[in-house]
Design a protein around this motif. Sequence first.
Motif, short mmCIF file in Angstrom:
data_model
loop_
_atom_site.label_atom_id
_atom_site.label_comp_id
_atom_site.label_asym_id
_atom_site.label_seq_id
_atom_site.Cartn_x
_atom_site.Cartn_y
_atom_site.Cartn_z
N LEU A 128 10.81 4.49 5.89
CA LEU A 128 9.61 3.69 6.29
C LEU A 128 9.94 2.20 6.28
CD1 LEU A 128 6.24 5.34 5.36
CD2 LEU A 128 7.22 5.46 7.46
N MET A 129 10.45 2.03 5.08
CA MET A 129 10.80 0.47 5.08
C MET A 129 12.06 -0.12 5.79
SD MET A 129 10.76 0.46 0.62
CE MET A 129 11.18 -1.28 0.42
N ASN A 132 23.33 9.36 3.83
CA ASN A 132 22.82 8.46 3.07
C ASN A 132 21.19 9.04 2.96
OD1 ASN A 132 23.69 5.81 1.94
ND2 ASN A 132 24.62 6.13 3.98
N LEU A 133 20.24 8.69 3.54
CA LEU A 133 18.87 9.06 3.13
C LEU A 133 18.81 10.51 3.88
CD1 LEU A 133 16.84 5.69 3.62
CD2 LEU A 133 17.80 6.87 1.79
N GLY A 143 10.69 10.02 -2.35
CA GLY A 143 11.26 8.84 -2.14
C GLY A 143 12.05 8.32 -1.20
N GLN A 144 12.98 9.18 -0.56
CA GLN A 144 13.54 9.13 0.44
C GLN A 144 13.03 8.79 1.74
OE1 GLN A 144 16.40 8.69 -0.79
NE2 GLN A 144 17.90 10.05 -0.03
N LEU A 156 0.68 -1.24 0.01
CA LEU A 156 0.11 -0.15 -0.04
C LEU A 156 0.94 1.25 -0.16
CD1 LEU A 156 -2.57 -1.14 2.81
CD2 LEU A 156 -2.69 -1.22 0.29
N LEU A 157 2.03 1.11 -0.40
CA LEU A 157 2.97 2.22 -0.15
C LEU A 157 2.67 3.39 -1.09
CD1 LEU A 157 6.48 0.74 0.34
CD2 LEU A 157 5.38 2.28 1.97
N ALA A 158 2.13 2.89 -2.52
CA ALA A 158 1.89 3.81 -3.23
C ALA A 158 0.72 4.93 -2.82
CB ALA A 158 1.51 3.25 -4.55
N SER A 159 -0.35 4.31 -1.93
CA SER A 159 -1.45 5.03 -1.80
C SER A 159 -0.87 6.05 -0.45
CB SER A 159 -2.46 4.31 -1.27
OG SER A 159 -2.99 3.45 -2.21
N ILE A 160 0.08 5.27 0.33
CA ILE A 160 0.66 5.99 1.53
C ILE A 160 1.18 7.29 1.05
CG2 ILE A 160 1.98 6.04 3.65
CD1 ILE A 160 1.25 2.93 3.83
#
Length: 490
Positions: free
Chosen positions: A57-58, A246-247, A51-52, A39-43
Amino acid sequence: MSSPSLNLLDLKQARIRLLHISWFAFFLTFVVWFNHAPLLASIKEAFDLTGQQVKALMILNVALTIPARVIIGMLVDRFGPRIVYSGLLMSGSVVCCIFAFANSYEMLALMRFLMGFIGAGFVIGIRLVGEWFPAKEVGLAEGVYGGWGNFGSAAAALSLPTIALMFGGDDGWRYATAMTGVIAGVYGIFFYIKARNTPKGSTYFKPKKSGGLVVTSKHDLVFYIVMCVPMYLALAVLTWKLSPVNLALLSNGAALAVYIVLAVMFVVQISQILRVNHDVLNGVEIPEMQKYEFKQVAILNVAYFVTFGSELAVVSMLPLFFMDTFQLDAVKAGMLASGFAFMNLAARPGGGYLSDKVGRRKSLSILICGLTIGYLVLSQITSAWPIWLAVIATMCCSFFVQAGEGAVFAIVPLVKRSMTGQIAGMTGAYGNVGAVIFLTALSFVDASTFFMLIAGCAAVIFVAVQFMTEPKGHIAEYNEDGSVALIEVS
């Protein structure tokens, strides 16, 4: 799957009912743990994330699982699987629902970080299943528990997008996510009512001391402390990924604070290990029947490092690998790559069954040798290969990887019954350590080198497995009245 003495369809047997109750509890923990992934696209759209931020979250979702598995292992040995599993499911339900209705990125990130704790649920069932099944069947039983339960992540990926669409609207993802939390909470109550720590009349052996594994020699104590170091290094690597280097999701000050906390945690854990092993430090002779070799635990740790660790890493990168190699769209690549995870349903039980029938060390050696060859084959895949051949190679490699996981946890309950939770927790944590290390390596090398790196690690661990002592005879535990109970392990 069944054997002449283990019929998984015979629900009249209390142990078979317990096995099914247990694997489904594990299944739900994985559904909840990975319910955000499909559901990441919706979130991302709902919160207008970069993107970062999505990558963060991952990472946060798996960060807490390493220490959580160690902590949960201690709690299981101390309080028993029934209350710990129920508590984990119900508390995870609350965190999941808060995540589902979060109104800021900060709240999303915090809840995703806390959600990593439910990923430790796997450890609980290892001790529980080990209590209910004899040594000659424990491999298959643990394989069913691990393989069928682990399918929860794939089930979430397959079902939640559709469920979100059924709810409809911009908040469909929220209701779908919250639904998994509610189901987990209700099942936690059901589990408490139906599950029991041991068969009727059996004793649940607890360690005399809590806070760490009790080892039986000074050499093993040093070995144990050394084996704790990689877990903290993996957490430091995760922090580095979130740092400005990094992020850039953590400031330099925040990253430094995390490093300091990790250092303090390490010192505290070492002090606890030294406390519970006070007798060993002072040269007190441990009764021969109470002794076990810590090298058994260490070898299981590194074996799970390369099996489950590589599985998590490969599942994360395989869709993109197929997209880039064969110029496929995301949907086709995802479907082809999903074969790696689907093998869990049969491979883990198969590895456990092989361990029961062929021998613990021999089966683990065969499977790690197989995955070594499998990853070497994957390293040779190019766009010139037929896609069907690449998929077959992937699934063959996957079988050895996941059967190897089943073989590892066919041995864990046979090392020291009273500390099975802690042993399973440390071994499980090493699986996550492997994922962190392999994914970090992937950020520096191409896919072919990545697969060869895993194969090289597996080859080294194959050698280590040859030094593992085959569980045989009995292990001894003390009853509350001081009498000795012998538990058959072969």
